[in-house]
Design an enzyme around this catalytic site. Structure first.
Site, PDB file in Angstrom:
ATOM      1  N   HIS A  61       0.911  -1.479  -0.090  1.00  0.00           N
ATOM      2  CA  HIS A  61      -0.025   0.015   0.260  1.00  0.00           C
ATOM      3  C   HIS A  61       0.842   0.909  -0.035  1.00  0.00           C
ATOM      4  O   HIS A  61       0.517   2.090  -0.768  1.00  0.00           O
ATOM      5  CB  HIS A  61      -1.432  -0.081   1.420  1.00  0.00           C
ATOM      6  CG  HIS A  61      -1.559   1.069   1.124  1.00  0.00           C
ATOM      7  ND1 HIS A  61      -2.215   1.690   2.630  1.00  0.00           N
ATOM      8  CD2 HIS A  61      -2.109   2.021   0.042  1.00  0.00           C
ATOM      9  CE1 HIS A  61      -3.203   2.878   1.865  1.00  0.00           C
ATOM     10  NE2 HIS A  61      -2.571   2.442   0.889  1.00  0.00           N
ATOM     11  N   HIS A  78       1.564   4.765  -3.016  1.00  0.00           N
ATOM     12  CA  HIS A  78       1.319   6.247  -1.820  1.00  0.00           C
ATOM     13  C   HIS A  78       3.063   6.956  -2.054  1.00  0.00           C
ATOM     14  O   HIS A  78       3.498   7.888  -3.525  1.00  0.00           O
ATOM     15  CB  HIS A  78       1.549   6.224  -0.761  1.00  0.00           C
ATOM     16  CG  HIS A  78      -0.210   6.054  -0.119  1.00  0.00           C
ATOM     17  ND1 HIS A  78      -0.844   7.230  -0.168  1.00  0.00           N
ATOM     18  CD2 HIS A  78      -0.605   5.357  -0.069  1.00  0.00           C
ATOM     19  CE1 HIS A  78      -1.994   7.200   0.055  1.00  0.00           C
ATOM     20  NE2 HIS A  78      -2.293   5.920   0.248  1.00  0.00           N
ATOM     21  N   HIS A 123      -3.814   0.630  -6.236  1.00  0.00           N
ATOM     22  CA  HIS A 123      -4.335   1.329  -5.222  1.00  0.00           C
ATOM     23  C   HIS A 123      -5.630   1.305  -4.832  1.00  0.00           C
ATOM     24  O   HIS A 123      -6.099   0.596  -3.107  1.00  0.00           O
ATOM     25  CB  HIS A 123      -4.155   3.083  -4.918  1.00  0.00           C
ATOM     26  CG  HIS A 123      -4.659   3.285  -4.023  1.00  0.00           C
ATOM     27  ND1 HIS A 123      -5.338   4.260  -3.553  1.00  0.00           N
ATOM     28  CD2 HIS A 123      -3.870   3.447  -2.545  1.00  0.00           C
ATOM     29  CE1 HIS A 123      -5.240   5.237  -2.213  1.00  0.00           C
ATOM     30  NE2 HIS A 123      -4.358   5.068  -1.795  1.00  0.00           N
ATOM     31  N   ASN A 129      -6.294  -0.481  -1.063  1.00  0.00           N
ATOM     32  CA  ASN A 129      -6.733   0.219   0.031  1.00  0.00           C
ATOM     33  C   ASN A 129      -8.387   0.434   0.349  1.00  0.00           C
ATOM     34  O   ASN A 129      -8.828   0.431   1.531  1.00  0.00           O
ATOM     35  CB  ASN A 129      -6.058   1.717  -0.406  1.00  0.00           C
ATOM     36  CG  ASN A 129      -6.838   2.352   0.892  1.00  0.00           C
ATOM     37  OD1 ASN A 129      -6.097   2.911   1.650  1.00  0.00           O
ATOM     38  ND2 ASN A 129      -8.079   3.343   0.437  1.00  0.00           N
ATOM     39  N   ILE A 175      -6.497   8.954  -0.779  1.00  0.00           N
ATOM     40  CA  ILE A 175      -6.520   8.692   0.895  1.00  0.00           C
ATOM     41  C   ILE A 175      -5.959   7.397   1.097  1.00  0.00           C
ATOM     42  O   ILE A 175      -5.098   7.240   0.087  1.00  0.00           O
ATOM     43  CB  ILE A 175      -7.786   9.078   0.933  1.00  0.00           C
ATOM     44  CG1 ILE A 175      -7.993   8.687   2.926  1.00  0.00           C
ATOM     45  CG2 ILE A 175      -8.350   6.670   0.649  1.00  0.00           C
ATOM     46  CD1 ILE A 175      -8.256   9.678   3.170  1.00  0.00           C
TER      47      ILE A 175
END
Length: 876
Positions: free
Chosen positions: A537, A542, A728, A732, A876
């Protein structure tokens, strides 16, 4: 004839071009109105795209006369335009300007405003000209040249840019690159790189010191956005941190900040984290509040859990006890208790009491994993299914050697090879030998041994007590995976060089052995939870995306087709990453408090970056590397899956192919051959900077595409979009649906398997639920972790999903708009196929024992906690 020409020229010169300027209505608009009425000015000048003039700074497009805002009008047309304010403008038409390709805006009042669009109507010889701005404009003193420039929604490769715009195009990129020095301020738009030297707080003591990640062979890492804050007092190599109560002010380029709507959600989510997150959450979120406020918060917590016996405050005693989190058995404080401390905390955190989705913030929703069956998570079938259709379906590999071998350096770590033998599993392979099962592609492994073992000794010196795990699974005739063995390993007590101490556990249902098997699966899930959060993740989506965002804004003009292609997939990422550095991945942050690696969390992530390769992020390449697919040119997606009912891979390949088709169609509009790729200076500078600066610790790796061909560009852009959107989403938005029920996905373990003949061992047989819950995440830490992943699993009210744009006029190119419409149609067709597959009872991994359909790669969604939907970006 001369009189006629003169009259026509006078008529054109007298013409007024009507314009409409749209600003986002916020607190500063009333100030603008007052100052406009008082004579202070916000002025605009059109810039010719074709007609040039020579200036001291080179050849530039001719400037039109200044035009000032007038005729204030507030409009509310639709939900999407609610709060917008519209200004009518009259531009003097000047024949020598011709078609405007850009405009300058100067803000001479004392407040910033958010400029959305400018539209010109009935421009001679052109018609309508539209400018998409979507940017904050600050007072002129904040800009080197006093003004801001915005370009029309035309698309130009560098060498095809009209002469009048070329200087402005280059000038704008120079502004965005900055000079690499100084502290960045709120109003700035500078994109620059830095290492992760802002996670430590050495001024607090050694417990708050972490390595600098990035810039060294031992600690390679992607780069993050440079803020230019001064060093800490006690370590000149560590950047000072923003006070915790000012976390939302940490610098990112101004246009990368959350919208007001998203910011409202962040405030409200924070309230829920505080109201449900308990004392550990308060320490992380409200780090420097007074003892009086801490006391007030503790009184709230006392009220919250007043019905729970004090000796049970830190423990769940049964699975039914856990279920009370969702059934209301654990009372939560009402927001009026938070109001009692609101005035004592100098932070806007308590401004919003409800999120934009309208849901009250004081109750945990029932996670999907227990909605259909409260005990299905305990089954071996569900345990295996979640490796293919759960929150982390990107780690499982096909087993190709037995016993599994370690790649750790034996000079440092001794013999780390598996102690598994054929006797452990031969009775569970449907009559096959191990070699036969391997040759028939029937054996698979979830292997967390090597990533974890270098840190395990240190981890087990914290409150965590866990093992490094290897899980072996057998592919059954019905397409499901059955776990057949779990190996639990610990560092040798005499030192790392002596290797490991390992035990192997096999399926059992009754007595102490049945509880030990359940615990063995829990240890495997603890490993998988931490690896998922830190590597699959955080690192792979990110952190790895941020350098692409920085490089794109520094090197690709907004006029560049690749900037227009990628820009939607960068929305909110820099802001959420900045908040993560401030409150999640920092020393003592929420992630260290809620996942088992504790203070070694980021080190583990850093170590796994050594194995990161950009081209491996392509879904087909990833599946092939893990042995889950084979190349097959005759197949629709170019690969053939080893496990046909692999929901993540099946849906993922559909999405991957749709993205690649869209990217291919789009890029072929602007580039006709490989030479144009090679001669595109902005594109080449962009790609060089991604490799040598953004991922500078990986710049010498041979696997980077060379960016010399159309295929290089198509593949690279497809990987970027896939990673930011679908990958993602897959790792997520299932966090709460699967992990919101902590026994299914515990994030920590607190003790080892009890030794035989001990009282704790007897409990494995007499009270297995209590024994299990005493081993995994405790109550307070569970509630904090659940609160956190609930926040991370929600779609905000302003989410923009794959196949959508936040403005329909993102380009004026009809061919690009048609290609994008086709992309949207492809995604809608994929949604239909996903729904159809989820209804197919033969595809057992689509729902599983938990009766939980796989929807994490279903493209669209509503607002909130839905367990589906692919946002355009890591938002997010």
């Amino acid at each position: 004839m001369a009189d006629v020409d003169r009259r026509k020229r006078i008529k054109i010169e007298d013409k007024k071009v009507k314009g409409t300027l749209v600003l986002m209505n916020n607190h500063s608009i009333s100030t603008i109105k007052d100052e406009v009425l008082l004579g202070r000015k916000v002025s605009l000048q059109l810039i010719s795209a074709a007609h040039c003039e020579s200036t001291a700074r080179g050849i530039r497009g001719k400037l039109g006369n200044e035009t000032n805002l007038k005729n204030w009008v507030s409009t509310v047309i639709t939900r999407s335009t609610k709060g917008d304010s519209t200004f009518d403008l009259d531009f003097d038409w000047e024949e020598e300007i011709g078609v405007p390709g850009a405009f300058l805006i100067t803000n001479r009042h004392n407040s910033e405003f958010y400029l959305k669009t400018l539209t010109l109507e009935d421009v001679p010889n052109c018609g309508r000209v539209h400018f998409i701005c979507n940017s904050w404009v600050y007072p002129e003193e904040h800009y080197n040249k006093q003004y801001r420039i915005f370009f029309s929604n035309q698309t130009y490769l560098p060498w095809k840019t009209p002469e009048g715009l070329r200087h402005y195009r280059e000038e704008e990129l120079e502004e965005l690159r900055g000079n690499g020095t100084g502290k960045r301020e709120e109003w700035e738009r500078v994109y620059d790189y830095d290492v992760y030297n802002d996670l430590s707080e050495p001024d607090k003591g050694s417990d708050h010191v972490r390595p600098t990640f990035g810039g060294t062979p031992d600690y390679p890492y992607p780069r993050r956005c440079r803020t230019g804050r001064p060093p800490s007092k006690t370590d000149p190599d560590t950047e000072s941190r923003v006070p915790i109560l000012q976390s939302l002010t940490i610098y990112v380029p101004r246009d990368e900040r959350f919208s007001d709507l998203k910011m409202g959600d962040v405030y409200a989510y924070g309230i829920k984290l505080v109201s449900q997150g308990l004392r550990p959450g308060f320490e992380a979120v409200l780090d420097k509040i007074s003892d009086e406020i801490v006391g007030t918060l503790e009184n709230i917590l006392k009220h919250k859990f007043e019905s729970i016996p004090s000796n049970k405050f830190n423990e769940f005693s049964s699975f039914e006890d856990v279920l009370k989190l969702y059934k209301g058995g654990l009372p939560v404080p009402k927001f009026e208790f938070l109001e009692s401390i609101r005035e004592k905390i100098p932070f806007e955190f308590f401004r919003e009491l409800f999120r934009s989705d309208g849901e009250h913030g004081s109750k945990f929703p029932v996670p999907q994993i227990i909605q259909g069956d409260e005990s299905a998570w305990r089954t071996d079938e569900e345990f295996g299914r979640e490796m293919l259709a759960g929150i982390n379906p990107v780690v499982i590999k096909r087993l190709q050697e037995f016993p599994p071998c370690s790649k750790l350096d034996p000079r440092k770590f001794g013999n780390q090879n598996s102690t598994l033998t054929e006797d452990h599993i031969k009775h569970q392979l449907d009559g096959l030998s191990v070699l036969e099962a391997i040759s028939y592609n029937k054996l698979f492994i979830l292997d967390h041994h090597d990533p974890l073992m270098p840190y395990l000794r240190g981890i087990n010196e914290t409150s965590t007590k866990t093992y490094a795990t290897r899980t072996i699974l057998f592919l059954q005739k019905d397409g499901t995976l059955k776990p057949v063995a779990i190996e639990l390993s610990l560092p040798h007590p005499d030192g790392d060089e002596f290797g490991v101490i390992s035990t192997v556990h096999t399926p059992a249902k009754e007595g102490a052995k049945g509880t030990i098997w359940l615990l063995a699966k829990a240890y495997a899930n603890v490993n998988d939870s931490g690896y998922h959060q830190l590597v699959c993740h955080w690192l792979h989506t990110h952190a790895s995306m941020e350098p692409f965002i920085i490089a794109t804004n520094r090197q690709l003009s907004v006029l560049h087709p690749i900037h227009k292609l990628l820009h939607p997939h960068f929305r909110d990422t820099m802001n959420i990453n900045a908040l993560a550095r401030q409150t999640l991945i920092n020393a003592g942050g929420l992630l260290e408090k809620t996942v088992f690696p504790d203070k070694y969390a980021m080190e583990l992530s850093c170590n796994m970056y050594k194995e990161w390769a950009f081209t491996d992020q392509a879904l087909p390449a990833d599946l092939i590397k893990r042995g889950l697919a084979m190349k097959d040119p005759s197949s629709r997606h170019g690969v053939r899956l080893i496990i046909q009912d692999y929901p993540f891979a099946v849906d993922g390949l559909e999405i991957w192919s749709a993205i690649k088709s869209w990217v291919t169609n789009y890029i072929n509009i602007y580039y006709k051959n490989n030479n144009e790729i090679q001669n595109d200076t902005e594109l080449q500078q962009w790609w060089t900077e991604v490799r040598t600066k953004g991922h500078g610790d990986k710049k010498h790796e041979a696997w980077w595409p060379t960016m010399q061909t159309l295929d290089d560009l198509i593949q690279s852009c497809t990987i970027i979009i896939w990673t930011a959107s679908a990958l993602h989403a897959a790792v997520n938005f299932g966090q709460y649906p699967y992990g919101g029920y902590l026994p299914n996905r515990p994030a920590t373990s607190r003790r080892f398997i009890p030794e035989p003949l001990s009282a704790d061992y007897d409990e494995l047989e007499t009270d297995p639920e209590k024994a299990f819950l005493k081993t995994v995440t405790p109550q307070l830490q569970s509630v904090l972790g659940i609160s956190l992943i609930e926040i991370l699993s929600r779609h905000s009210a302003d989410e923009v999903f794959l196949g959508q744009r936040d403005t329909p006029e993102w380009t004026d190119d009809d061919m690009a708009l048609d290609a994008f419409e086709k992309f949207g149609e492809d995604l809608r067709e994929i949604e239909g196929r996903i729904l159809e597959m989820n209804l197919n009872e033969k595809l057992k991994n689509r729902n599983g024992p938990a009766k939980m359909p796989y929807t994490l790669l279903y493209p669209s969604s509503e607002v909130g906690l839905t367990g589906r939907g692919i946002p355009n970006s890591v938002s997010i």
